[in-house]
Design a protein around this motif. Structure first.
Motif, PDB file in Angstrom:
ATOM      1  N   MET A  32       0.850  -1.189   0.000  1.00 33.85           N
ATOM      2  CA  MET A  32       0.000   0.000   0.000  1.00 33.85           C
ATOM      3  C   MET A  32       0.886   1.239   0.000  1.00 33.85           C
ATOM      4  SD  MET A  32      -3.313   0.593   2.444  1.00 33.85           S
ATOM      5  CE  MET A  32      -4.168  -0.789   1.663  1.00 33.85           C
ATOM      6  N   ARG A  33       0.387   2.316  -0.601  1.00 32.15           N
ATOM      7  CA  ARG A  33       1.140   3.561  -0.680  1.00 32.15           C
ATOM      8  C   ARG A  33       0.370   4.659   0.059  1.00 32.15           C
ATOM      9  NH1 ARG A  33       1.444   4.251  -6.980  1.00 32.15           N
ATOM     10  NH2 ARG A  33      -0.629   3.324  -6.731  1.00 32.15           N
ATOM     11  N   PHE A  34       1.032   5.285   1.033  1.00 31.90           N
ATOM     12  CA  PHE A  34       0.432   6.367   1.805  1.00 31.90           C
ATOM     13  C   PHE A  34       1.068   7.690   1.411  1.00 31.90           C
ATOM     14  CE2 PHE A  34      -0.216   2.675   4.630  1.00 31.90           C
ATOM     15  CZ  PHE A  34      -1.593   2.753   4.781  1.00 31.90           C
ATOM     16  N   ALA A  35       0.237   8.732   1.283  1.00 31.54           N
ATOM     17  CA  ALA A  35       0.724  10.040   0.847  1.00 31.54           C
ATOM     18  C   ALA A  35       0.135  11.135   1.714  1.00 31.54           C
ATOM     19  CB  ALA A  35       0.357  10.282  -0.615  1.00 31.54           C
ATOM     20  N   THR A  36       0.805  12.291   1.685  1.00 36.59           N
ATOM     21  CA  THR A  36       0.304  13.517   2.308  1.00 36.59           C
ATOM     22  C   THR A  36       0.294  14.592   1.234  1.00 36.59           C
ATOM     23  OG1 THR A  36       1.242  12.874   4.456  1.00 36.59           O
ATOM     24  CG2 THR A  36       0.649  15.197   4.162  1.00 36.59           C
ATOM     25  N   TRP A  37      -0.777  15.369   1.181  1.00 35.07           N
ATOM     26  CA  TRP A  37      -0.872  16.368   0.117  1.00 35.07           C
ATOM     27  C   TRP A  37      -1.604  17.609   0.614  1.00 35.07           C
ATOM     28  CZ3 TRP A  37      -3.777  11.916   0.350  1.00 35.07           C
ATOM     29  CH2 TRP A  37      -5.162  12.052   0.357  1.00 35.07           C
ATOM     30  N   GLU A  38      -1.455  18.680  -0.178  1.00 35.55           N
ATOM     31  CA  GLU A  38      -2.117  19.952   0.109  1.00 35.55           C
ATOM     32  C   GLU A  38      -2.939  20.363  -1.103  1.00 35.55           C
ATOM     33  OE1 GLU A  38      -2.802  24.110  -0.357  1.00 35.55           O
ATOM     34  OE2 GLU A  38      -1.108  23.155  -1.360  1.00 35.55           O
ATOM     35  N   ALA A  39      -4.163  20.754  -0.861  1.00 35.64           N
ATOM     36  CA  ALA A  39      -5.038  21.245  -1.923  1.00 35.64           C
ATOM     37  C   ALA A  39      -5.953  22.316  -1.345  1.00 35.64           C
ATOM     38  CB  ALA A  39      -5.868  20.105  -2.517  1.00 35.64           C
ATOM     39  N   GLY A  40      -5.939  23.496  -1.951  1.00 33.68           N
ATOM     40  CA  GLY A  40      -6.789  24.585  -1.463  1.00 33.68           C
ATOM     41  C   GLY A  40      -6.467  24.997  -0.053  1.00 33.68           C
ATOM     42  N   GLY A  41      -5.209  24.876   0.345  1.00 34.36           N
ATOM     43  CA  GLY A  41      -4.804  25.263   1.686  1.00 34.36           C
ATOM     44  C   GLY A  41      -5.088  24.238   2.754  1.00 34.36           C
ATOM     45  N   VAL A  42      -5.622  23.088   2.382  1.00 33.40           N
ATOM     46  CA  VAL A  42      -5.940  22.031   3.345  1.00 33.40           C
ATOM     47  C   VAL A  42      -4.981  20.865   3.156  1.00 33.40           C
ATOM     48  CG1 VAL A  42      -7.692  20.393   4.120  1.00 33.40           C
ATOM     49  CG2 VAL A  42      -8.370  22.685   3.368  1.00 33.40           C
ATOM     50  N   VAL A  43      -4.376  20.410   4.236  1.00 30.71           N
ATOM     51  CA  VAL A  43      -3.454  19.274   4.200  1.00 30.71           C
ATOM     52  C   VAL A  43      -4.230  18.007   4.542  1.00 30.71           C
ATOM     53  CG1 VAL A  43      -1.400  18.225   5.222  1.00 30.71           C
ATOM     54  CG2 VAL A  43      -1.457  20.683   4.758  1.00 30.71           C
ATOM     55  N   SER A  44      -4.047  16.981   3.717  1.00 36.91           N
ATOM     56  CA  SER A  44      -4.730  15.712   3.924  1.00 36.91           C
ATOM     57  C   SER A  44      -3.741  14.572   3.808  1.00 36.91           C
ATOM     58  CB  SER A  44      -5.855  15.517   2.891  1.00 36.91           C
ATOM     59  OG  SER A  44      -6.777  16.583   2.913  1.00 36.91           O
ATOM     60  N   ALA A  45      -4.113  13.430   4.347  1.00 39.22           N
ATOM     61  CA  ALA A  45      -3.323  12.206   4.223  1.00 39.22           C
ATOM     62  C   ALA A  45      -4.241  11.104   3.743  1.00 39.22           C
ATOM     63  CB  ALA A  45      -2.688  11.837   5.549  1.00 39.22           C
ATOM     64  N   GLY A  46      -3.650  10.158   3.002  1.00 41.09           N
ATOM     65  CA  GLY A  46      -4.476   9.080   2.510  1.00 41.09           C
ATOM     66  C   GLY A  46      -3.703   8.029   1.756  1.00 41.09           C
ATOM     67  N   VAL A  47      -4.434   7.268   0.976  1.00 42.08           N
ATOM     68  CA  VAL A  47      -3.897   6.130   0.243  1.00 42.08           C
ATOM     69  C   VAL A  47      -3.876   6.459  -1.239  1.00 42.08           C
ATOM     70  CG1 VAL A  47      -4.154   3.652  -0.159  1.00 42.08           C
ATOM     71  CG2 VAL A  47      -4.925   4.645   1.988  1.00 42.08           C
ATOM     72  N   VAL A  48      -2.847   5.962  -1.923  1.00 42.48           N
ATOM     73  CA  VAL A  48      -2.707   6.174  -3.356  1.00 42.48           C
ATOM     74  C   VAL A  48      -3.214   4.938  -4.095  1.00 42.48           C
ATOM     75  CG1 VAL A  48      -1.102   6.771  -5.209  1.00 42.48           C
ATOM     76  CG2 VAL A  48      -0.628   7.518  -2.859  1.00 42.48           C
ATOM     77  N   SER A  49      -4.026   5.173  -5.113  1.00 45.09           N
ATOM     78  CA  SER A  49      -4.465   4.100  -5.997  1.00 45.09           C
ATOM     79  C   SER A  49      -4.315   4.569  -7.439  1.00 45.09           C
ATOM     80  CB  SER A  49      -5.926   3.724  -5.729  1.00 45.09           C
ATOM     81  OG  SER A  49      -6.802   4.701  -6.267  1.00 45.09           O
ATOM     82  N   ASP A  50      -4.627   3.707  -8.389  1.00 46.83           N
ATOM     83  CA  ASP A  50      -4.572   4.108  -9.795  1.00 46.83           C
ATOM     84  C   ASP A  50      -5.564   5.223 -10.097  1.00 46.83           C
ATOM     85  OD1 ASP A  50      -2.644   2.209 -10.220  1.00 46.83           O
ATOM     86  OD2 ASP A  50      -4.029   0.680 -10.972  1.00 46.83           O
ATOM     87  N   ALA A  51      -6.604   5.332  -9.280  1.00 46.65           N
ATOM     88  CA  ALA A  51      -7.617   6.361  -9.496  1.00 46.65           C
ATOM     89  C   ALA A  51      -7.218   7.707  -8.904  1.00 46.65           C
ATOM     90  CB  ALA A  51      -8.948   5.913  -8.900  1.00 46.65           C
ATOM     91  N   GLY A  52      -6.288   7.727  -7.945  1.00 47.37           N
ATOM     92  CA  GLY A  52      -5.881   8.976  -7.311  1.00 47.37           C
ATOM     93  C   GLY A  52      -5.611   8.796  -5.839  1.00 47.37           C
ATOM     94  N   LEU A  53      -5.995   9.793  -5.063  1.00 46.21           N
ATOM     95  CA  LEU A  53      -5.735   9.827  -3.629  1.00 46.21           C
ATOM     96  C   LEU A  53      -7.032   9.691  -2.856  1.00 46.21           C
ATOM     97  CD1 LEU A  53      -3.382  12.915  -3.901  1.00 46.21           C
ATOM     98  CD2 LEU A  53      -2.604  10.607  -3.358  1.00 46.21           C
ATOM     99  N   HIS A  54      -7.038   8.773  -1.901  1.00 50.83           N
ATOM    100  CA  HIS A  54      -8.226   8.512  -1.093  1.00 50.83           C
ATOM    101  C   HIS A  54      -7.931   8.945   0.341  1.00 50.83           C
ATOM    102  CE1 HIS A  54      -9.806   5.783  -4.300  1.00 50.83           C
ATOM    103  NE2 HIS A  54      -8.504   5.647  -4.524  1.00 50.83           N
ATOM    104  N   GLY A  55      -8.686   9.923   0.834  1.00 53.99           N
ATOM    105  CA  GLY A  55      -8.388  10.517   2.122  1.00 53.99           C
ATOM    106  C   GLY A  55      -8.706   9.634   3.307  1.00 53.99           C
ATOM    107  N   LEU A  56      -7.861   9.736   4.331  1.00 54.00           N
ATOM    108  CA  LEU A  56      -8.121   9.117   5.628  1.00 54.00           C
ATOM    109  C   LEU A  56      -9.060  10.020   6.430  1.00 54.00           C
ATOM    110  CD1 LEU A  56      -4.417   8.166   6.346  1.00 54.00           C
ATOM    111  CD2 LEU A  56      -6.279   6.504   6.076  1.00 54.00           C
ATOM    112  N   PRO A  57      -9.599   9.555   7.545  1.00 54.88           N
ATOM    113  CA  PRO A  57     -10.430  10.436   8.370  1.00 54.88           C
ATOM    114  C   PRO A  57      -9.701  11.736   8.709  1.00 54.88           C
ATOM    115  CG  PRO A  57     -10.606   8.182   9.148  1.00 54.88           C
ATOM    116  CD  PRO A  57      -9.540   8.181   8.085  1.00 54.88           C
ATOM    117  N   ALA A  58     -10.453  12.808   8.832  1.00 49.78           N
ATOM    118  CA  ALA A  58      -9.878  14.133   9.082  1.00 49.78           C
ATOM    119  C   ALA A  58      -8.930  14.108  10.270  1.00 49.78           C
ATOM    120  CB  ALA A  58     -10.998  15.139   9.327  1.00 49.78           C
ATOM    121  N   ARG A  59      -7.823  14.834  10.107  1.00 50.81           N
ATOM    122  CA  ARG A  59      -6.788  15.010  11.134  1.00 50.81           C
ATOM    123  C   ARG A  59      -5.953  13.754  11.377  1.00 50.81           C
ATOM    124  NH1 ARG A  59     -11.049  17.908  12.804  1.00 50.81           N
ATOM    125  NH2 ARG A  59     -11.844  16.245  14.141  1.00 50.81           N
ATOM    126  N   THR A  60      -6.188  12.694  10.620  1.00 45.10           N
ATOM    127  CA  THR A  60      -5.320  11.520  10.704  1.00 45.10           C
ATOM    128  C   THR A  60      -4.111  11.746   9.816  1.00 45.10           C
ATOM    129  OG1 THR A  60      -7.196  10.046  11.063  1.00 45.10           O
ATOM    130  CG2 THR A  60      -5.140   9.034  10.331  1.00 45.10           C
TER     131      THR A  60
END
Length: 320
Positions: free
Chosen positions: A1-29
């Motif tokens: 599994m691939r885990f990433a952290t990213w910023e979009a629109g001033g909001v930082v999120s973390a989640g999982v990477v798939s062929d479709a894109g980035l899938h967010g984890l619950p907020a503040r995780t």
């Protein structure tokens, strides 16, 4: 599994990477939260996140995949060391073979997979270093190499940007590196869990991953990660020797050989070819099974020169 952290629109999120894109984890995780929870729990959380909507990769800024408490960088490739000392005519120091060597670098200077990287103030010999980093997945003290296998959470690509002129001046004082190394370290593009890379492990415990680096579209270096002098489990064990490592700590492999950095080539060739990095240069690194990071070099700050030490007064008593 691939885990990433990213910023979009001033909001930082973390989640999982798939062929479709980035899938967010619950907020503040955060990814560091997952690392500290342990690999089984992280994989479970990641699987749940994959059921959610995907954010396109091209619409976000990738950040370093996690915020590590510490960053150690080893020098585990003998061929790199050979190149660095080639110009002096000296062999690799016998001490290199006796135990892994590392230094602590700046965890506040981490940059993302596609961020611009500024030339450090005062440097004219800026360089890259192609590495892979292991992320520690659980706390431990004086762990054995065998135990260390269970302390590996995953891996990411690391570029240890280096101001060679500053670095060599500092190390002439038998200390450092310091400002020659702490301006920027790229981590990314994401954190790949250890289970993903097990198919690349050879009989000696090394990961046979292809590593490549190029500047402005021209390949400069290529090596296999399995050319390390010690596997990552030995590096974790040594780092914990007489002390402790903690979940989230990052340990770099050190620069690979065969053109993993410019300074190695300068040492072998006796000239600055290819030349040091300049603003506008784009450095791209790809490690098999992990991914690609790509950073553009930009102008750095123009700061006043550093003041030299004053002449030593040699007085032993306060004036009357």
């Amino acid at each position: 599994m691939r885990f990433a952290t990213w910023e979009a629109g001033g909001v930082v999120s973390a989640g999982v990477v798939s062929d479709a894109g980035l899938h967010g984890l619950p907020a503040r995780t955060t990814v560091l939260d997952l690392v500290r929870a342990g690999l089984p729990a992280a994989l479970e959380a990641g699987a749940a996140a994959l059921d959610g909507p995907a954010v396109p990769l091209d619409g976000v800024r990738l950040l370093p995949p996690l915020t590590p408490p510490t960053v150690r960088d080893f020098v585990a490739f003998e061929e790199h060391v050979e190149g660095m000392v080639a110009g002096s005519g000296e062999p690799v120091a016998p001490e290199w073979h006796q135990a892994p060597t590392f230094y602590f670098t700046n965890p506040y200077a981490l940059v993302g997979a596609h961020d611009d990287v500024a030339v450090p103030p005062g440097s004219q010999r800026f360089d890259f270093e192609l590495e892979v980093a292991v992320v520690v997945g659980r706390d431990g003290a004086s762990v054995t190499p065998e135990q260390a296998r269970d302390h590996v959470f995953g891996y990411t690509v690391l570029n240890d940007w280096s101001a060679r002129d500053l670095q060599f001046r500092e190390m002439a004082v038998r200390l450092g590196p310091a400002k020659g190394k702490d301006s920027a370290t790229t981590l990314g593009p994401w954190l790949v869990t250890a289970d993903e890379l097990e198919p690349y492990r050879d009989a000696e415990g090394f990961l046979q991953l292809d590593m490549r680096v190029g500047v402005n579209g021209t390949e400069i270096g290529q090596d296999l990660l399995s050319n390390m002098g010690w596997p990552f489990e030995e590096l974790i064990s040594y780092a914990s020797r007489g002390t402790e490592v903690r979940a989230g700590d990052v340990l770099g492999s050190g620069t690979c050989g065969n053109g993993g950095c410019l300074a190695e080539l300068w040492g072998r060739r006796g000239e600055s070819a290819p030349p040091p990095l300049r603003p506008g240069d784009v450095v791209e690194m790809t490690v098999e099974g992990i991914g690609t990071i790509r950073n553009r070099v930009v102008e750095g700050l123009d700061l006043p020169p550093v003041a030299p030490a004053r002449p030593r007064p040699r007085t032993r008593e306060r004036p009357a």
